[in-house]
Write an enzyme that holds these catalytic residues in place. Structure first.
Site, short mmCIF file in Angstrom:
data_model
loop_
_atom_site.label_atom_id
_atom_site.label_comp_id
_atom_site.label_asym_id
_atom_site.label_seq_id
_atom_site.Cartn_x
_atom_site.Cartn_y
_atom_site.Cartn_z
N LYS A 194 0.81 -1.22 0.00
CA LYS A 194 0.00 0.00 0.00
C LYS A 194 0.84 1.27 0.00
CE LYS A 194 -4.10 -1.92 2.21
NZ LYS A 194 -5.00 -1.93 3.37
N SER A 201 -11.26 2.46 4.45
CA SER A 201 -10.38 3.63 4.36
C SER A 201 -10.31 4.11 2.91
CB SER A 201 -8.97 3.27 4.86
OG SER A 201 -9.02 2.85 6.19
O1 PNS Z 1 -5.43 -2.68 7.31
P1 PNS Z 1 -4.62 -3.65 6.49
O2 PNS Z 1 -3.82 -2.93 5.42
O3 PNS Z 1 -5.45 -4.77 5.94
O4 PNS Z 1 -3.57 -4.30 7.51
C1 PNS Z 1 -2.63 -5.23 7.07
C2 PNS Z 1 -1.46 -5.33 8.06
C3 PNS Z 1 -0.82 -3.95 8.24
C4 PNS Z 1 -1.97 -5.84 9.40
C5 PNS Z 1 -0.46 -6.35 7.45
O5 PNS Z 1 -0.01 -5.93 6.20
C6 PNS Z 1 0.74 -6.58 8.37
O6 PNS Z 1 0.67 -7.43 9.24
N1 PNS Z 1 1.84 -5.82 8.14
C7 PNS Z 1 3.04 -5.93 8.93
C8 PNS Z 1 4.10 -6.71 8.16
C9 PNS Z 1 3.82 -8.19 8.25
O7 PNS Z 1 3.92 -8.81 9.30
N2 PNS Z 1 3.46 -8.78 7.11
C10 PNS Z 1 3.17 -10.20 7.01
C11 PNS Z 1 1.71 -10.46 6.97
S1 PNS Z 1 1.44 -12.02 6.20
#
Ligand code: PNS
Length: 162
Positions: free
Chosen positions: A41, A128
């Site tokens: 994103k 969002s």
């Molecule tokens: O609100 P979102 O964008 O759906 O949230 C997604 C989020 C931020 C929780 C996810 O991308 C995340 O956990 N990011 C941190 C990096 C990470 O651990 N990625 C592996 C997930 S499989």
């Protein structure tokens, strides 16, 4: 003591996110809300701005703590010793996304678990992305984001158009 972790991009925090946080805070002793980054994103608000907005919105709940992290979700989960992650789901496609994300996280940390909360009917169309689309074209976002951040979000979205 049970503690849950509610992670998300929160770009920006919506009324739907607030409802999930409120309900999750009722089923645990401590709820951590983690403002994080998703590498897929592009963000309208910086991590610090998103943390600041989440703090403004959630300050009324004594058992909620907001934090920001640019790292891996499983790392915060382990460090905080949480019992499970909480995510809100609006649709079948949300469910699929959550199932994939939880499988990946469980590969990184076998103790990882997730609680999925179905969102409230009247909030199911809010995201969002919709907030940003409506706000950028000058529409009224006050029914979509909590009162505390309406002006702040409007300012950013309208400036982005110039
Ligand atoms: O609100 P979102 O964008 O759906 O949230 C997604 C989020 C931020 C929780 C996810 O991308 C995340 O956990 N990011 C941190 C990096 C990470 O651990 N990625 C592996 C997930 S499989």
């Amino acid at each position: 003591m049970t503690s849950l972790l509610f992670p998300g991009s929160f770009d920006p925090f919506t009324r739907g996110h607030k409802d999930i946080a409120r309900r999750a805070a009722r089923i645990c002793d401590k709820l951590y809300v983690a403002v994080m980054n998703n590498s897929k994103k592009d963000y309208t608000f910086t991590l610090d701005e998103r943390v600041m907005m989440a703090k403004m919105i959630l300050e009324e709940y004594p058992n909620i703590e907001v934090l920001g992290s640019d790292g891996l979700l499983v790392d915060i989960y382990k460090n905080l010793g949480c019992n499970a992650v909480v995510r809100g789901i609006r649709s079948e496609s949300d469910f699929r996304y959550e199932a994939e994300m939880s499988m990946a996280n469980r590969m990184l940390h076998p103790e990882y678990d997730v609680v999925l909360l179905p969102c409230r009917d009247d909030l199911s169309l809010i995201s969002s992305s919709i907030v940003k689309e409506v706000g950028r074209y000058g529409g009224d976002i006050s029914a979509m984001v909590p009162t505390q951040i309406v002006e702040l979000v409007n300012d950013r979205l309208r400036k982005g158009r110039n």
